[in-house]
Design a protein around this motif. Structure first.
Motif, mmCIF file in Angstrom:
data_model
loop_
_atom_site.group_PDB
_atom_site.id
_atom_site.type_symbol
_atom_site.label_atom_id
_atom_site.label_comp_id
_atom_site.label_asym_id
_atom_site.label_seq_id
_atom_site.Cartn_x
_atom_site.Cartn_y
_atom_site.Cartn_z
ATOM 1 N N LEU A 191 0.827 -1.207 0.000
ATOM 2 C CA LEU A 191 0.000 0.000 0.000
ATOM 3 C C LEU A 191 0.860 1.256 0.000
ATOM 4 C CD1 LEU A 191 -2.827 -1.001 2.511
ATOM 5 C CD2 LEU A 191 -2.884 -1.043 0.017
ATOM 6 N N GLY A 192 1.978 1.221 0.723
ATOM 7 C CA GLY A 192 2.873 2.366 0.728
ATOM 8 C C GLY A 192 3.490 2.630 -0.631
ATOM 9 N N MET A 193 3.780 1.550 -1.369
ATOM 10 C CA MET A 193 4.296 1.731 -2.728
ATOM 11 C C MET A 193 3.256 2.382 -3.630
ATOM 12 S SD MET A 193 6.436 -1.768 -3.438
ATOM 13 C CE MET A 193 8.010 -2.070 -2.627
ATOM 14 N N CYS A 194 2.006 1.959 -3.494
ATOM 15 C CA CYS A 194 0.943 2.567 -4.308
ATOM 16 C C CYS A 194 0.722 4.028 -3.953
ATOM 17 C CB CYS A 194 -0.355 1.786 -4.132
ATOM 18 S SG CYS A 194 -0.297 0.085 -4.773
ATOM 19 N N ALA A 195 1.073 4.425 -2.728
ATOM 20 C CA ALA A 195 0.888 5.814 -2.310
ATOM 21 C C ALA A 195 2.052 6.707 -2.670
ATOM 22 C CB ALA A 195 0.646 5.872 -0.802
ATOM 23 N N ALA A 196 3.123 6.133 -3.240
ATOM 24 C CA ALA A 196 4.295 6.930 -3.585
ATOM 25 C C ALA A 196 4.073 7.680 -4.889
ATOM 26 C CB ALA A 196 5.521 6.028 -3.704
ATOM 27 N N GLY A 197 4.759 8.784 -5.037
ATOM 28 C CA GLY A 197 4.667 9.544 -6.267
ATOM 29 C C GLY A 197 5.233 8.778 -7.449
ATOM 30 N N ASP A 198 4.627 8.961 -8.630
ATOM 31 C CA ASP A 198 5.022 8.301 -9.879
ATOM 32 C C ASP A 198 4.807 6.792 -9.849
ATOM 33 O OD1 ASP A 198 5.798 10.753 -10.892
ATOM 34 O OD2 ASP A 198 7.879 10.511 -10.217
ATOM 35 N N VAL A 199 4.073 6.283 -8.858
ATOM 36 C CA VAL A 199 3.758 4.858 -8.826
ATOM 37 C C VAL A 199 2.255 4.659 -9.007
ATOM 38 C CG1 VAL A 199 3.824 2.735 -7.471
ATOM 39 C CG2 VAL A 199 5.760 4.313 -7.400
ATOM 40 N N GLY A 200 1.476 5.169 -8.068
ATOM 41 C CA GLY A 200 0.025 5.066 -8.169
ATOM 42 C C GLY A 200 -0.574 6.331 -8.739
ATOM 43 N N PRO A 201 -1.805 6.268 -9.239
ATOM 44 C CA PRO A 201 -2.482 7.479 -9.722
ATOM 45 C C PRO A 201 -2.735 8.462 -8.585
ATOM 46 C CG PRO A 201 -3.989 5.614 -9.656
ATOM 47 C CD PRO A 201 -2.633 5.061 -9.383
ATOM 48 N N ALA A 202 -2.999 9.702 -8.963
ATOM 49 C CA ALA A 202 -3.131 10.765 -7.964
ATOM 50 C C ALA A 202 -4.285 10.497 -7.007
ATOM 51 C CB ALA A 202 -3.316 12.112 -8.666
#
Length: 277
Positions: free
Chosen positions: A96-107
């Motif tokens: 979940l933290g990876m998905c919340a990182a910039g340039d990884v998950g959508p805004a």
């Protein structure tokens, strides 16, 4: 020879102190209001050192070691509860933290996840344990769940901050080669953040060790439940023995975990041996 005329340097403007003084005044007002609403018995404050020394003497002058075996078993239960909570925290928070990182998950996903993480961090472990007690009952598993859920907010925050602080050159190279977002995470981001994630997980385990003793007070099991029971019955000699067990066990875990974290972050020490020519 003609000398250039010297122009006087401008006088710097006088610094404005209004905002600083206003902040100091507001801070003083907050302290005074907070102190006034606590209903502190100021006349009892001089007696506090004597009372503290009295109870410390009752607890540690002659500790009752007859229940040491049970205390060690309950301490091990608290450590197991903390370890299970740390594993649950890592398994859920890292993706979940990876998905919340910039340039990884959508805004929209980043904003939603970061809001959820902030809400989780706002709830103490004790409050989460009380909520879970209505579902799972008075079991150590309740404490493990409370520790795991509480750690998700902080561990996920560490994860996306670690990703956003890594150099972007490797990620750009993978994208330039036609890599997808999943491939960027796997081959560019994960090798760089894995040591930090492992170090954060061990640090979270150390925090869980200390918190597990507090969760036992609300009925989550472990050494905290035993400590709460003997404190309620005012058996101070047994309470002193339990506190010694908690302190020693926590220090041992901190030493082992600290050595592992240093090994992960700095690597093994290499020794140079001079060879005879």
């Amino acid at each position: 020879m003609s000398t250039p005329s010297s122009t006087p340097s401008p006088i710097p403007a006088r610094p404005r102190r209004f905002l600083r003084n206003l902040t100091a005044v507001l801070a003083a007002v907050v302290v005074l209001v907070s102190t006034g609403t606590l209903n502190i018995e100021w006349n009892e404050l001089p007696q506090m050192p004597e009372q503290v020394w009295h109870y410390l003497y009752l607890m540690f002058s002659d500790p009752d070691w007859s229940k040491l075996a049970r205390a060690l078993a309950e301490m091990w239960r608290s450590i197991a509860m903390a370890w299970l909570g740390a594993i649950l925290c890592v398994v859920v928070s890292v993706p979940l933290g990876m998905c919340a990182a910039g340039d990884v998950g959508p805004a929209w996903l980043r904003s939603l996840l970061r809001f959820v993480f902030a809400v989780i961090r706002a709830f103490p472990e004790v409050v989460i344990a009380i909520i879970l007690l209505t579902v799972t009952g008075l079991t150590p598993f309740t404490g493990a769940l409370a520790l795991g859920i509480s750690g998700i907010g902080q561990q996920a925050k560490w994860t996306y901050e670690a990703i956003e602080s890594t150099p972007s050159g490797t990620s750009e190279a993978v994208r330039a080669a036609g890599g997808t977002t999943a491939e960027v995470v796997r081959w560019a981001l994960w090798p760089q953040i894995a040591p930090s994630i492992a170090s954060f997980a061990l640090y979270r385990f150390e925090i869980n060790i200390r918190t597990s003793a507090v969760l036992g007070i609300v009925g989550a099991g472990g050494i905290g439940s035993m400590l709460a029971n003997y404190t309620n019955y005012r058996q101070w000699d047994t309470v002193g023995m339990l506190l010694i067990v908690v302190v020693v066990a926590t220090m041992i875990v901190d030493l082992i975990s600290g050595a592992l974290r240093r090994r992960i972050m700095k690597g093994a020490h290499t020794r140079v041996v001079a060879s005879d020519n």
